[in-house]
Design a protein around this motif. Structure first.
Motif, PDB file in Angstrom:
ATOM      1  N   THR A 196      -1.921  11.322   0.111  1.00  0.00           N
ATOM      2  CA  THR A 196      -2.879  10.685  -0.771  1.00  0.00           C
ATOM      3  C   THR A 196      -2.515   9.220  -0.939  1.00  0.00           C
ATOM      4  OG1 THR A 196      -3.886  10.727  -2.978  1.00  0.00           O
ATOM      5  CG2 THR A 196      -1.592  11.377  -2.825  1.00  0.00           C
ATOM      6  N   ARG A 197      -3.515   8.370  -0.869  1.00  0.00           N
ATOM      7  CA  ARG A 197      -3.296   6.940  -1.059  1.00  0.00           C
ATOM      8  C   ARG A 197      -3.219   6.689  -2.565  1.00  0.00           C
ATOM      9  NH1 ARG A 197      -5.383   2.724   2.487  1.00  0.00           N
ATOM     10  NH2 ARG A 197      -6.708   4.326   3.357  1.00  0.00           N
ATOM     11  N   ARG A 198      -2.021   6.363  -3.039  1.00  0.00           N
ATOM     12  CA  ARG A 198      -1.818   6.219  -4.483  1.00  0.00           C
ATOM     13  C   ARG A 198      -2.257   4.864  -5.011  1.00  0.00           C
ATOM     14  NH1 ARG A 198       0.650   8.847  -8.202  1.00  0.00           N
ATOM     15  NH2 ARG A 198       1.205   6.876  -9.166  1.00  0.00           N
ATOM     16  N   SER A 199      -1.894   3.801  -4.316  1.00  0.00           N
ATOM     17  CA  SER A 199      -2.159   2.482  -4.881  1.00  0.00           C
ATOM     18  C   SER A 199      -2.100   1.402  -3.811  1.00  0.00           C
ATOM     19  CB  SER A 199      -1.120   2.155  -5.978  1.00  0.00           C
ATOM     20  OG  SER A 199       0.184   2.075  -5.414  1.00  0.00           O
ATOM     21  N   VAL A 200      -2.768   0.294  -4.100  1.00  0.00           N
ATOM     22  CA  VAL A 200      -2.637  -0.932  -3.332  1.00  0.00           C
ATOM     23  C   VAL A 200      -2.499  -2.051  -4.360  1.00  0.00           C
ATOM     24  CG1 VAL A 200      -3.683  -2.530  -1.698  1.00  0.00           C
ATOM     25  CG2 VAL A 200      -4.053  -0.066  -1.433  1.00  0.00           C
ATOM     26  N   ALA A 250       7.075  -7.365 -12.021  1.00  0.00           N
ATOM     27  CA  ALA A 250       8.190  -6.417 -12.033  1.00  0.00           C
ATOM     28  C   ALA A 250       8.337  -5.795 -10.649  1.00  0.00           C
ATOM     29  CB  ALA A 250       7.933  -5.337 -13.083  1.00  0.00           C
ATOM     30  N   PRO A 251       9.487  -5.192 -10.367  1.00  0.00           N
ATOM     31  CA  PRO A 251       9.680  -4.581  -9.049  1.00  0.00           C
ATOM     32  C   PRO A 251       8.699  -3.449  -8.778  1.00  0.00           C
ATOM     33  CG  PRO A 251      11.763  -4.791 -10.237  1.00  0.00           C
ATOM     34  CD  PRO A 251      10.680  -5.088 -11.216  1.00  0.00           C
ATOM     35  N   CYS A 252       8.376  -3.273  -7.510  1.00  0.00           N
ATOM     36  CA  CYS A 252       7.677  -2.073  -7.052  1.00  0.00           C
ATOM     37  C   CYS A 252       8.738  -1.002  -6.816  1.00  0.00           C
ATOM     38  CB  CYS A 252       6.915  -2.370  -5.764  1.00  0.00           C
ATOM     39  SG  CYS A 252       6.090  -0.932  -5.048  1.00  0.00           S
ATOM     40  N   VAL A 253       8.531   0.187  -7.368  1.00  0.00           N
ATOM     41  CA  VAL A 253       9.545   1.234  -7.344  1.00  0.00           C
ATOM     42  C   VAL A 253       9.026   2.444  -6.570  1.00  0.00           C
ATOM     43  CG1 VAL A 253      10.918   2.798  -8.772  1.00  0.00           C
ATOM     44  CG2 VAL A 253      10.480   0.452  -9.556  1.00  0.00           C
ATOM     45  N   LEU A 254       9.862   3.006  -5.713  1.00  0.00           N
ATOM     46  CA  LEU A 254       9.523   4.249  -5.025  1.00  0.00           C
ATOM     47  C   LEU A 254      10.605   5.280  -5.280  1.00  0.00           C
ATOM     48  CD1 LEU A 254      11.318   4.819  -2.157  1.00  0.00           C
ATOM     49  CD2 LEU A 254      10.117   2.741  -1.521  1.00  0.00           C
ATOM     50  N   SER A 255      10.231   6.549  -5.154  1.00  0.00           N
ATOM     51  CA  SER A 255      11.182   7.648  -5.326  1.00  0.00           C
ATOM     52  C   SER A 255      11.049   8.585  -4.127  1.00  0.00           C
ATOM     53  CB  SER A 255      10.893   8.399  -6.634  1.00  0.00           C
ATOM     54  OG  SER A 255       9.752   9.228  -6.486  1.00  0.00           O
ATOM     55  N   PRO A 256      11.897   9.620  -4.047  1.00  0.00           N
ATOM     56  CA  PRO A 256      11.780  10.541  -2.903  1.00  0.00           C
ATOM     57  C   PRO A 256      10.446  11.262  -2.841  1.00  0.00           C
ATOM     58  CG  PRO A 256      13.922  10.756  -3.956  1.00  0.00           C
ATOM     59  CD  PRO A 256      13.090   9.887  -4.862  1.00  0.00           C
ATOM     60  N   TYR A 257       9.705  11.309  -3.942  1.00  0.00           N
ATOM     61  CA  TYR A 257       8.480  12.088  -3.977  1.00  0.00           C
ATOM     62  C   TYR A 257       7.280  11.304  -4.520  1.00  0.00           C
ATOM     63  CZ  TYR A 257      10.807  12.511  -8.473  1.00  0.00           C
ATOM     64  OH  TYR A 257      11.500  12.217  -9.635  1.00  0.00           O
ATOM     65  N   ARG A 258       7.428   9.983  -4.724  1.00  0.00           N
ATOM     66  CA  ARG A 258       6.306   9.178  -5.200  1.00  0.00           C
ATOM     67  C   ARG A 258       6.350   7.797  -4.561  1.00  0.00           C
ATOM     68  NH1 ARG A 258       4.101   8.717 -11.405  1.00  0.00           N
ATOM     69  NH2 ARG A 258       2.522   7.128 -11.029  1.00  0.00           N
ATOM     70  N   ASP A 259       5.203   7.373  -4.001  1.00  0.00           N
ATOM     71  CA  ASP A 259       5.092   6.068  -3.332  1.00  0.00           C
ATOM     72  C   ASP A 259       6.112   5.920  -2.206  1.00  0.00           C
ATOM     73  OD1 ASP A 259       3.091   5.415  -5.113  1.00  0.00           O
ATOM     74  OD2 ASP A 259       4.427   4.374  -6.489  1.00  0.00           O
ATOM     75  N   ASN A 260       6.489   7.046  -1.584  1.00  0.00           N
ATOM     76  CA  ASN A 260       7.589   7.024  -0.620  1.00  0.00           C
ATOM     77  C   ASN A 260       7.195   6.443   0.729  1.00  0.00           C
ATOM     78  OD1 ASN A 260       9.463   8.557   1.552  1.00  0.00           O
ATOM     79  ND2 ASN A 260      10.559   8.315  -0.392  1.00  0.00           N
ATOM     80  N   ILE A 261       5.911   6.472   1.048  1.00  0.00           N
ATOM     81  CA  ILE A 261       5.420   5.866   2.289  1.00  0.00           C
ATOM     82  C   ILE A 261       4.657   4.600   1.912  1.00  0.00           C
ATOM     83  CG2 ILE A 261       3.988   6.177   4.340  1.00  0.00           C
ATOM     84  CD1 ILE A 261       4.370   9.157   4.085  1.00  0.00           C
ATOM     85  N   HIS A 262       5.017   3.473   2.519  1.00  0.00           N
ATOM     86  CA  HIS A 262       4.286   2.257   2.170  1.00  0.00           C
ATOM     87  C   HIS A 262       4.273   1.252   3.313  1.00  0.00           C
ATOM     88  CE1 HIS A 262       8.306   0.858   0.179  1.00  0.00           C
ATOM     89  NE2 HIS A 262       8.248   0.421   1.407  1.00  0.00           N
ATOM     90  N   SER A 290       0.854  -1.181   0.000  1.00  0.00           N
ATOM     91  CA  SER A 290       0.000   0.000   0.000  1.00  0.00           C
ATOM     92  C   SER A 290       0.893   1.235   0.000  1.00  0.00           C
ATOM     93  CB  SER A 290      -0.906   0.012   1.240  1.00  0.00           C
ATOM     94  OG  SER A 290      -1.654  -1.188   1.335  1.00  0.00           O
ATOM     95  N   CYS A 291       0.733   2.086  -1.011  1.00  0.00           N
ATOM     96  CA  CYS A 291       1.632   3.226  -1.194  1.00  0.00           C
ATOM     97  C   CYS A 291       0.896   4.557  -1.020  1.00  0.00           C
ATOM     98  CB  CYS A 291       2.252   3.194  -2.590  1.00  0.00           C
ATOM     99  SG  CYS A 291       3.330   1.776  -2.899  1.00  0.00           S
ATOM    100  N   PHE A 292       1.587   5.507  -0.400  1.00  0.00           N
ATOM    101  CA  PHE A 292       1.053   6.844  -0.181  1.00  0.00           C
ATOM    102  C   PHE A 292       2.049   7.888  -0.676  1.00  0.00           C
ATOM    103  CE2 PHE A 292      -1.016   4.104   2.764  1.00  0.00           C
ATOM    104  CZ  PHE A 292      -2.274   4.645   3.025  1.00  0.00           C
TER     105      PHE A 292
END
Length: 243
Positions: free
Chosen positions: A142-146, A154-166, A120-122
């Motif tokens: 904002t809750r971006r995705s689950v 494929a890998p789940c990818v996060l960046s400093p400003y997207r999907d950074n909380i999960h 679950s990504c925020f």
């Protein structure tokens, strides 16, 4: 000298590409070269399986309901770490999770090597590209995705400003994933791990939230590390990495 099979192993190639990708990279800008290297790293990571790391899946733990835990709910196998990135394997027992947490100013990649993981990504609203936030313990997000991931994904990818909380949950049995963080956590350097809980509007139930996960605005409250969560360690059995 490192044995030849270690030098040519997939995990060695992944580590070298991670170093190339994140060495001297600033989170405030993504150049064409960085994006090309980042794509190469994702492609290599997509290939990795438990056998490449000499890890035997622990499906014997599977049951219809979570069993009482003995020892840590989550363990970590350290593979390597530099100033630019860290890499290791997290193993989650059946019915456990890594609670909602952040990665300040960091990139990350998660590749499931066995089992199934629900992620679950925020996104944090009002955050700058380097992950800087207001000091308040209440943070609009904002809750971006689950999504659910297996070794075939494929890998789940996060960046400093997207999907950074999960949050990461073991689904239908034990699971494990290869984890890359760049740069590594560093409390003294302002990259400490913070934990959160979701504060939902009173008019919306948890069930409705799960059905419509994308882009739902919520408040996240920073909390201490949850009492039922802790992470132990165990030896990494796979090919050694040289950097």
């Amino acid at each position: 000298m490192m044995p030849r099979d270690n030098m040519t192993s997939l995990i060695q190639k992944i580590a070298r590409q991670a170093l190339t990708t994140f060495r001297n990279h600033s989170a405030t800008g993504e150049s064409k070269i960085f994006l090309e290297n980042h794509s190469k790293l994702r492609s290599l990571l997509s290939e990795v399986r438990a056998a490449d790391l000499r890890i035997v899946p622990r499906y014997a733990e599977r049951s219809s309901a979570p069993t009482p835990l003995h020892g840590p709910p989550v363990t970590y196998m350290h593979i390597c770490e530099t100033d630019s990135f860290s890499m290791g394997v997290f193993l989650l027992k059946h019915g456990t999770c890594i609670p909602l947490h952040d990665h300040p100013g960091m990139y990350g990649m998660i590749k499931v090597i066995y089992g199934k993981v629900r992620i679950s990504c925020f996104d944090r609203l009002g955050a700058s590209p380097d992950g800087a936030l207001q000091k308040s313990s209440m943070r609009p997000s904002t809750r971006r995705s689950v999504g659910e991931y297996t070794e075939e994904d494929a890998p789940c990818v996060l960046s400093p400003y997207r999907d950074n909380i999960h949050q990461l949950e073991a689904v239908d049995g034990p699971t494990a994933f290869l984890d890359i963080l760049a740069p590594p956590y560093d409390p003294d350097g302002g990259r400490d791990c913070h934990y959160y809980k979701v504060l939902q509007p009173a008019s919306e139930s948890a069930e409705n939230k799960a059905e419509v996960p994308g882009h739902a605005e919520v408040w996240l409250a920073e909390i201490p590390q949850p009492g039922g969560f802790w992470c132990g360690s165990e030896p990494y059995p796979g090919p050694k990495v040289s950097l």
